[in-house]
Design an enzyme around this catalytic site. Structure first.
Site, PDB file in Angstrom:
ATOM      1  CG  HIS A   1      43.850  35.814  31.854  1.00 44.64           C
ATOM      2  ND1 HIS A   1      44.929  35.692  32.601  1.00 44.64           N
ATOM      3  CD2 HIS A   1      43.343  36.925  32.236  1.00 44.64           C
ATOM      4  CE1 HIS A   1      45.123  36.798  33.828  1.00 44.64           C
ATOM      5  NE2 HIS A   1      43.923  37.642  33.412  1.00 44.64           N
TER       6      HIS A   1
ATOM      7  CG  ASP B   1      42.305  41.361  32.130  1.00 44.44           C
ATOM      8  OD1 ASP B   1      41.923  40.036  32.497  1.00 44.44           O
ATOM      9  OD2 ASP B   1      43.137  41.930  32.881  1.00 44.44           O
TER      10      ASP B   1
ATOM     11  CG  HIS C   1      38.347  41.940  34.349  1.00 44.63           C
ATOM     12  ND1 HIS C   1      38.115  41.142  35.446  1.00 44.63           N
ATOM     13  CD2 HIS C   1      39.526  42.267  34.571  1.00 44.63           C
ATOM     14  CE1 HIS C   1      39.282  40.811  36.220  1.00 44.63           C
ATOM     15  NE2 HIS C   1      39.853  41.471  35.736  1.00 44.63           N
TER      16      HIS C   1
ATOM     17  CG  HIS D   1      42.787  45.949  35.484  1.00 51.17           C
ATOM     18  ND1 HIS D   1      43.812  45.717  35.852  1.00 51.17           N
ATOM     19  CD2 HIS D   1      42.141  44.690  35.314  1.00 51.17           C
ATOM     20  CE1 HIS D   1      44.209  44.487  35.761  1.00 51.17           C
ATOM     21  NE2 HIS D   1      43.143  43.698  35.416  1.00 51.17           N
TER      22      HIS D   1
END
Length: 260
Positions: free
Chosen positions: A77, A79, A83, A210
């Site tokens: 998947h 990001d 997110h 992230h």
């Protein structure tokens, strides 16, 4: 390429002749596909499942179809920036420009290091040493971190590799994440369940890939496979998420085009 032949025609000819091969980098998406498991009190996404609508029966005599139940961040998947807190004012998955989802693929192979240490982290010196050998990362490239972890992609326990201290999977250090965020890449791809290391929750900031990459309008792609079939440079990647309006991510089909 002849003077009358377009670049697209040349590519199609190469695909037809087998001179260019399409390699699927996507892990299978099934109820058994490992997903991220956060500890309490955090909420978790759901595993993928299918709900039958009809199967050539009274509910639909000529057709079969299903409802899909899954989270945005399940299996292979993407990001999107929204997110993460650092990118919450950035792009949702439907707003990512297609040109950012197609580009050069750069593969960094650290399977031996990860075999010796599942908590292995990429540092700035690893990126700099790779570039000293292979040249600078092309603008808009997707950097793919080959670790061999995809061999566990249908074994949830081995994929998480967890003990009382949490998961033990490879990733990127805080300094490495800062380095990538300042680079010209479009995205970072991994074979593990997430773009951060298993122990990244204890870093500062927590989950630095992230934090830094999504905050810098760069994207992540997870649970890749077949990276061993790609060269270090010279391949092209195509990342195909669903354009979920407002989506923080999406299950994606990911392909590489490789010249034989």
């Amino acid at each position: 390429m002849t003077s009358t032949e377009t670049a697209i025609e040349t590519l199609l000819t190469a695909l037809g002749s087998g001179d260019v091969e399409i390699i699927d980098l996507t892990s299978p998406l099934a109820p058994e596909t490992p997903i991220l498991q956060l500890p309490p009190p955090f909420a978790n996404t759901i595993a993928m499942s299918l709900e039958k609508v009809s199967d050539f029966d009274d509910d639909g005599p000529f057709w079969g179809w299903n409802n899909i139940h899954t989270g945005e961040h399940t299996g292979t998947h993407l990001d999107a920036p929204v997110h993460w807190a650092s990118g919450r004012d950035g792009k949702s998955v439907d707003r990512i420009e297609p040109a950012r989802l197609v580009g050069p693929a750069v593969v960094m192979d650290f399977t031996a290091e990860v075999e010796a240490n599942p908590d292995f982290l990429l540092e700035p010196e690893h990126f700099e040493a790779w570039q000293a050998e292979h040249g600078a990362f092309p603008e808009g490239a997707w950097l793919l971190f080959r670790t061999g972890w995809s061999r566990y992609n249908m074994d949830a326990a081995a994929f998480a590799n967890a003990d009382d201290s949490g998961p033990h999977t490879p990733g990127v250090s805080v300094a490495g994440a800062e380095w990538l965020a300042a680079s010209g890449i479009s995205g970072f791809g991994v074979e593990t369940v997430g773009i951060d290391a298993g122990q990244a929750g204890a870093m500062e900031p927590p989950f630095p890939v992230h934090y830094h990459l999504l905050g810098a309008d760069k994207y992540g792609i997870t649970s890749l496979q077949n990276l061993d079939r790609l060269p270090s440079t010279g391949a092209m990647i195509v990342v195909s998420p669903l354009p979920i309006v407002g989506g923080t991510g999406s299950p994606s089909r990911v392909f590489a085009l490789v010249a034989k």
